[in-house]
Every structure is written in C-alpha cells, then in structure tokens.
Design a protein around this motif. Structure first.
Motif, PDB file in Angstrom:
ATOM      1  N   ASN A 115      -9.728   2.587   2.360  1.00  0.00           N
ATOM      2  CA  ASN A 115     -10.544   2.202   1.196  1.00  0.00           C
ATOM      3  C   ASN A 115     -11.928   1.773   1.611  1.00  0.00           C
ATOM      4  OD1 ASN A 115      -8.553   2.664  -0.728  1.00  0.00           O
ATOM      5  ND2 ASN A 115      -7.621   0.697  -0.282  1.00  0.00           N
TER       6      ASN A 115
ATOM      7  N   TYR B  17      -4.726  -7.378  -3.630  1.00  0.00           N
ATOM      8  CA  TYR B  17      -6.167  -7.191  -3.401  1.00  0.00           C
ATOM      9  C   TYR B  17      -6.530  -6.809  -1.974  1.00  0.00           C
ATOM     10  CZ  TYR B  17      -5.624 -11.977  -1.787  1.00  0.00           C
ATOM     11  OH  TYR B  17      -5.186 -13.088  -1.152  1.00  0.00           O
TER      12      TYR B  17
ATOM     13  N   GLN C 186      -7.228  -4.580   1.241  1.00  0.00           N
ATOM     14  CA  GLN C 186      -7.654  -3.190   1.403  1.00  0.00           C
ATOM     15  C   GLN C 186      -7.298  -2.701   2.793  1.00  0.00           C
ATOM     16  OE1 GLN C 186     -11.802  -2.800   0.451  1.00  0.00           O
ATOM     17  NE2 GLN C 186     -11.437  -3.045  -1.723  1.00  0.00           N
ATOM     18  N   ASP C 187      -6.946  -1.422   2.866  1.00  0.00           N
ATOM     19  CA  ASP C 187      -6.654  -0.831   4.164  1.00  0.00           C
ATOM     20  C   ASP C 187      -7.891  -0.082   4.680  1.00  0.00           C
ATOM     21  OD1 ASP C 187      -6.733   1.553   2.720  1.00  0.00           O
ATOM     22  OD2 ASP C 187      -4.582   1.872   2.779  1.00  0.00           O
TER      23      ASP C 187
ATOM     24  N   HIS D 177       0.841  -1.208   0.000  1.00  0.00           N
ATOM     25  CA  HIS D 177       0.000   0.000   0.000  1.00  0.00           C
ATOM     26  C   HIS D 177       0.871   1.252   0.000  1.00  0.00           C
ATOM     27  CE1 HIS D 177      -3.366  -2.480   1.962  1.00  0.00           C
ATOM     28  NE2 HIS D 177      -3.830  -2.093   0.786  1.00  0.00           N
TER      29      HIS D 177
END
Length: 111
Positions: free
Chosen positions: A111, A105, A107-108, A83
């Motif tokens: 998002n 793929y 997500q943090d 990221h």
C-alpha cells in the motif's frame, strides 16, 4: 480430521509455540489466514486466550500479545493475518480477526 481437527490435535498434544515464525516471519496465525482456514484461526486464538499463566505480570503480557500483537503480527512484507484474510475474501476469517482486536488501519508494503 480436516484442517481444524489436525490443528486441534497438534495444539493438544504438542504444545505448539504459536509465536514461532518461519523464514519469512510468518506465524501459524498468518499461515492460517493465508490458507483460508478460519477454523484453525479460531482454535489458535482460543488457545492463546485460555493458556494458564501463573504470574499476574505474565498474564498481562500474554493478554497484550493475544489481543493486540498476535492478531497484528507481520511478515517480512508487513502483512498481517487480517491483510491476507481480507485480500483472499475470507469473510469468516476477517470477522474473526477483527473481533479479536486486529488493527484495521495497518498498512503493508503493497500500500
């Protein structure tokens, strides 16, 4: 020395724990991505991959960590080194992490 030189020296002399984290759950891999140091990232990934581990079970566990968990570890915001490398526009660090099995793929919390 530069950042990679200092990193190499620390890895050689101090046996750094590359799985350690600071108060924000940031590992050395994460911090290297955050600061834009692909040379340090490569040294750490190479070191983790080449460490000799006597038992076959420990070898499997280490390989799992290096090739999956190590590249995909998250901080308290669920951000991975990938990221940060991508967000900071570090193409070399992004490529290095993707080639080291970083998941594209995940997500943090942003998002």
């Amino acid at each position: 020395f530069g950042h990679a030189g200092v990193c190499a020296q620390l890895l050689r002399t101090n046996g750094c724990d590359l799985k350690s984290t600071n108060h924000a759950m940031e590992s050395p891999l994460y911090i290297s991505a955050l600061r834009g140091h692909p040379g340090c990232l490569k040294l750490m990934l190479d070191t983790m991959a080449s460490q000799s581990i006597p038992s076959e079970q420990r070898l499997r566990e280490a390989a799992q960590w290096v090739f999956h968990d190590g590249c995909n570890e998250t901080n308290k915001f669920k951000q991975t080194p990938l990221h940060l490398a991508a967000r900071l526009g570090s193409l070399s660090a992004t490529r290095l992490l993707l080639n080291s099995a970083a998941c594209s793929y995940l997500q943090d919390d942003l998002n």
